[in-house]
Each structure stands twice: as C-alpha cells, then as structure tokens.
Design an enzyme around this catalytic site. Structure first.
Site, mmCIF file in Angstrom:
data_model
loop_
_atom_site.group_PDB
_atom_site.id
_atom_site.type_symbol
_atom_site.label_atom_id
_atom_site.label_comp_id
_atom_site.label_asym_id
_atom_site.label_seq_id
_atom_site.Cartn_x
_atom_site.Cartn_y
_atom_site.Cartn_z
ATOM 1 N N ASP A 97 0.872 -1.182 0.000
ATOM 2 C CA ASP A 97 0.000 0.000 0.000
ATOM 3 C C ASP A 97 0.911 1.234 0.000
ATOM 4 O OD1 ASP A 97 -1.800 2.142 0.910
ATOM 5 O OD2 ASP A 97 -3.204 0.539 1.391
ATOM 6 N N ASN A 157 -12.646 -3.744 3.470
ATOM 7 C CA ASN A 157 -13.775 -2.823 3.521
ATOM 8 C C ASN A 157 -14.728 -3.062 2.350
ATOM 9 O OD1 ASN A 157 -12.535 -1.536 5.734
ATOM 10 N ND2 ASN A 157 -11.311 -0.256 4.378
ATOM 11 N N GLN A 180 -14.571 1.786 2.164
ATOM 12 C CA GLN A 180 -13.939 1.345 0.905
ATOM 13 C C GLN A 180 -13.759 2.556 -0.005
ATOM 14 O OE1 GLN A 180 -16.096 -1.722 -1.252
ATOM 15 N NE2 GLN A 180 -14.354 -2.170 -2.593
ATOM 16 N N HIS A 218 -10.223 -5.993 -2.223
ATOM 17 C CA HIS A 218 -8.840 -6.141 -1.749
ATOM 18 C C HIS A 218 -8.842 -6.363 -0.249
ATOM 19 C CE1 HIS A 218 -9.900 -1.888 -1.566
ATOM 20 N NE2 HIS A 218 -9.104 -1.789 -0.519
ATOM 21 N N HIS A 235 -6.539 -5.953 3.256
ATOM 22 C CA HIS A 235 -5.385 -5.257 3.846
ATOM 23 C C HIS A 235 -4.704 -6.179 4.851
ATOM 24 C CE1 HIS A 235 -6.613 -0.994 2.800
ATOM 25 N NE2 HIS A 235 -7.783 -1.582 2.719
HETATM 26 P P1 AMP Z 1 -9.839 0.921 0.960
HETATM 27 O O1 AMP Z 1 -10.053 2.202 1.707
HETATM 28 O O2 AMP Z 1 -10.078 -0.308 1.796
HETATM 29 O O3 AMP Z 1 -10.606 0.893 -0.351
HETATM 30 O O4 AMP Z 1 -8.295 0.889 0.632
HETATM 31 C C1 AMP Z 1 -7.718 1.423 -0.517
HETATM 32 C C2 AMP Z 1 -6.237 1.428 -0.289
HETATM 33 O O5 AMP Z 1 -5.567 1.574 -1.529
HETATM 34 C C3 AMP Z 1 -5.759 2.584 0.594
HETATM 35 O O6 AMP Z 1 -5.141 2.052 1.770
HETATM 36 C C4 AMP Z 1 -4.772 3.337 -0.293
HETATM 37 O O7 AMP Z 1 -3.651 3.793 0.426
HETATM 38 C C5 AMP Z 1 -4.382 2.288 -1.303
HETATM 39 N N1 AMP Z 1 -3.940 2.785 -2.597
HETATM 40 C C6 AMP Z 1 -4.525 3.740 -3.352
HETATM 41 N N2 AMP Z 1 -3.855 3.885 -4.521
HETATM 42 C C7 AMP Z 1 -2.837 2.994 -4.490
HETATM 43 C C8 AMP Z 1 -1.779 2.654 -5.396
HETATM 44 N N3 AMP Z 1 -1.648 3.265 -6.580
HETATM 45 N N4 AMP Z 1 -0.898 1.686 -5.046
HETATM 46 C C9 AMP Z 1 -1.032 1.054 -3.848
HETATM 47 N N5 AMP Z 1 -1.986 1.332 -2.948
HETATM 48 C C10 AMP Z 1 -2.878 2.290 -3.265
#
Ligand code: AMP
Ligand code: ZN
Length: 137
Positions: A30, A86, A93, A99, A101
């Site tokens: 992340d 999420n 989310q 995905h 975490h």
């Molecule tokens: P969520 O809030 O569960 O949808 O998590 C989305 C996650 O994606 C967040 O923790 C972001 O930091 C992560 N994220 C967003 N863009 C990228 C990216 N380009 N590469 C890796 N992680 C990312």
C-alpha cells in the site's frame, strides 16, 4: 473497469510495489501504509467487494493472504497483524475493486483501529441474533 486503479496496476498500466503474484492474485505494498509492510491482496479479476466473490475465489484469496501474511510476520518480526477488508463507502472502501489489507502491528504502535462500543440491551442483542439466525441456510 477502465477507471479502476487496481485493474490498471494488474494490467501494468500503473506502477506498483509488487511483492508476489500468481495467476489469480497480486500482493502489493500500500503506497499510503498504516505501517511499513502494509500489504494489499488483490484478485486479478475485478470484483467490487466481498459479495461479488464466489466460494472458490473466497477460499483461494484467504489461502493466498495467509501465505503472504506468514512471510510478512517472519521478515518484519511484527507482533501482530490486522487483516481487514472494507465493503462499500459506508465501511470505508475507497477503491471499489475487492482487496484485503494486511497491516503489520507492533506492541505500543499508535495505529488506531478502534471503535467505540455500543451498550445494547439484552433485548436488542436477542432481536438482532434472531434476525440473523433465521436467515442462515
Ligand atoms: P480501501 O479504503 O479499503 O478501499 O483501501 C484502498 C487502499 O488503496 C488505501 O489504503 C490506499 O492507500 C491504497 N492505494 C490507493 N492507490 C494505491 C496505489 N496506486 N498503489 C497502492 N496502494 C494504493
Ligand atoms: Zn478493478
């Protein structure tokens, strides 16, 4: 899924810190981590969330995540790990491609995963229980 950042990562159109991948899943760092080593497990097929996953994919993603979680624990020497996922905007989310975490945790780290507990009555608990139990097939 033209605007999905994870689909773009999977297609190689956006860069990522790829830890490992197989035919079906990818593990990447992340880029805005809660702790160093915060990893995302992403299926290569675009599913919006948990409710779109089939039984087979659900089992496979747990096994894949467990494999990566074991490596994180061994290499980082973390004391614990939060595994969370999420579903929907209301649940936090922000990327609408399923995905998981994996968040390495350390004694005395300052990450706040907490929620303020409710204090339901016994009746509220029982009503909720009955509603859920009656729907289980
Ligand atoms: P969520 O809030 O569960 O949808 O998590 C989305 C996650 O994606 C967040 O923790 C972001 O930091 C992560 N994220 C967003 N863009 C990228 C990216 N380009 N590469 C890796 N992680 C990312
Ligand atoms: Zn996608």
């Amino acid at each position: 899924m033209d605007h999905c950042i994870y689909c773009k990562i999977i297609k190689g159109e956006l860069p990522s810190y790829t830890i490992y991948e197989d035919d079906n899943f990818k593990a990447i760092l992340d880029i805005f981590p809660s702790s160093l080593g915060h990893t995302l497990i992403i299926p290569k097929h675009h599913y919006q969330g948990l409710f779109d996953l089939g039984e087979k994919e659900s089992k496979e993603i747990i096994n894949f995540s467990k494999k990566i979680a074991g490596v994180l624990k061994e290499v980082l020497g973390c004391d614990g790990m939060n595994i969370l996922q999420n579903n929907g905007q209301a649940a936090g989310q922000t990327v609408f491609h399923y995905h998981m975490h994996l968040i390495p945790r350390y004694e005395n780290d300052t990450i706040n995963m907490g929620w303020k507990p409710l204090e339901p009555t016994q009746e509220e608990l029982k009503l909720t229980l009955d509603k859920i139990k009656s729907a289980i097939k």
